[in-house]
Design a protein around this motif. Structure first.
Motif, PDB file in Angstrom:
ATOM      1  N   ALA A   1       0.814  -1.222   0.000  1.00 55.83           N
ATOM      2  CA  ALA A   1       0.000   0.000   0.000  1.00 55.83           C
ATOM      3  C   ALA A   1       0.845   1.269   0.000  1.00 55.83           C
ATOM      4  CB  ALA A   1      -0.938   0.002   1.206  1.00 55.83           C
ATOM      5  N   GLN A   2       2.130   1.152   0.264  1.00 52.63           N
ATOM      6  CA  GLN A   2       2.998   2.326   0.265  1.00 52.63           C
ATOM      7  C   GLN A   2       3.252   2.867  -1.138  1.00 52.63           C
ATOM      8  OE1 GLN A   2       6.559   1.141   2.324  1.00 52.63           O
ATOM      9  NE2 GLN A   2       5.482   0.650   4.233  1.00 52.63           N
TER      10      GLN A   2
ATOM     11  N   GLN B   1      -3.242   1.673   4.113  1.00 50.92           N
ATOM     12  CA  GLN B   1      -2.670   3.012   3.999  1.00 50.92           C
ATOM     13  C   GLN B   1      -2.949   3.878   5.219  1.00 50.92           C
ATOM     14  OE1 GLN B   1      -4.559   4.321   0.347  1.00 50.92           O
ATOM     15  NE2 GLN B   1      -2.938   3.467  -0.932  1.00 50.92           N
TER      16      GLN B   1
END
Length: 313
Positions: A46-47, A107
């Motif tokens: 999610a980064q 996130q």
């Protein structure tokens, strides 16, 4: 990550008796490890990727090992349009939407907290089973377990502090993903079970149908990613090949060798593994109420799923 009664092969009790009991235990622990660490991989992916892209990569890399096993075993995909329609709905609730919601949650909140919220899956599955399945009946133990489990969810949220902030939004997304699992599991049991296809054939078709859905969504709502770091690529591959593909194969083996009831208890270990993995691998911090709430949820889920020995027979 939900264990569905629809995936129990015909004749499972006989197979259970024919196999040594020790054989399923390493697979059981490996499945808990794979599903528990999946939330770490989601947090890493999610980064750099959009949640829809994470879901697409996860489903494609999960489809490949299942298709390979299906090919080696000489299986075949369903041909009936009705089955494909129901599998498309099932994939929407068991794969496409929850995978994407967990990507969004990754996130906003620690991976361990996503794993804790996922522990509510058996509670939601029971609620919708009571609605969709005629052979499910509410009992005092089940209703008490549901109440206890949802109290645990409130403890995880820390309702006494309010619901403002990104953390609460992330937890709501994770709980919504668990809700989707709870809808998809009884739907699969009611409309797909008894179709004459093996669990492996149905799950491969389910991932194929979901891959088409998420590919269309990715084409419409996301742009092609730029340079993707190697750890992110590895996390997506691990999510699909291990957390989806290998996990399904392990799940089938456990159900076949130990029965569906034993296989379902892996749900109770997943949040424990998720907490340990998040703290040890990512250095995440949790408030005191979050692991305490997880224990309450697990206790409620265990109580809600409890059946007297006579009823199980």
């Amino acid at each position: 990550m939900s264990i569905s009664p629809a995936r129990t092969p015909a004749g499972a009790p006989a197979a259970t008796a024919a196999r040594p009991a020790i054989g399923w235990r390493p697979k059981f622990l490996l499945l808990a490890l794979v599903w528990g660490t999946s939330f770490v991989f989601i947090g890493v992916a999610a980064q750099a990727l959009d949640p829809i892209q994470i879901t697409l990569g996860r489903m494609l890399t999960g489809l490949l090992p299942l298709a390979g096993v299906l090919l080696l075993r000489g299986g075949r995909l369903p041909r009936e349009p009705r089955i494909w329609l129901h599998l498309s709905v099932t994939s929407f609730f068991l794969n496409v939407v929850p995978f994407t919601l967990f990507g969004h949650a990754g996130q906003l909140i620690p991976s361990a907290l996503s794993g804790i919220c996922n522990a509510a899956t058996p509670l939601f599955a029971l609620v919708f089973s009571l609605v969709l399945l005629t052979d499910e009946r509410p009992t005092r133990a089940r209703l008490t377990g549901l109440l206890l489990g949802f109290v645990g969810v409130l403890v995880v949220f820390g309702v006494w502090t309010g619901f403002a902030g990104a953390g609460s939004t992330g937890m709501l997304l994770a709980v919504a993903a668990a809700l989707c699992y709870g809808i998809g599991t009884p739907y699969l049991r009611r409309f797909v079970a008894g179709s004459g296809h093996t669990p492996l054939e149905l799950s491969t078709a389910q991932l194929l149908a979901g891959s088409v859905q998420i590919a269309v969504a990715a084409a419409l709502f996301t742009d092609a990613p730029g340079a993707v770091p190697l750890p992110v690529i590895g996390s997506v591959v691990a999510l699909g090949a291990l957390g989806t593909g290998l996990a399904y194969v392990l799940q089938y083996a456990i159900v076949r060798e130990a029965g569906a009831t034993v296989a379902a208890t892996v749900t109770y270990l997943v949040p424990v593994v998720a907490i340990a993995a998040g703290v040890l691998l990512l250095g995440e911090d949790l408030a005191w109420n979050q692991p305490v709430g997880a224990l309450v949820i697990i206790a409620g889920a265990a109580l809600a799923q409890y059946r007297p020995r006579r009823a199980r027979r």
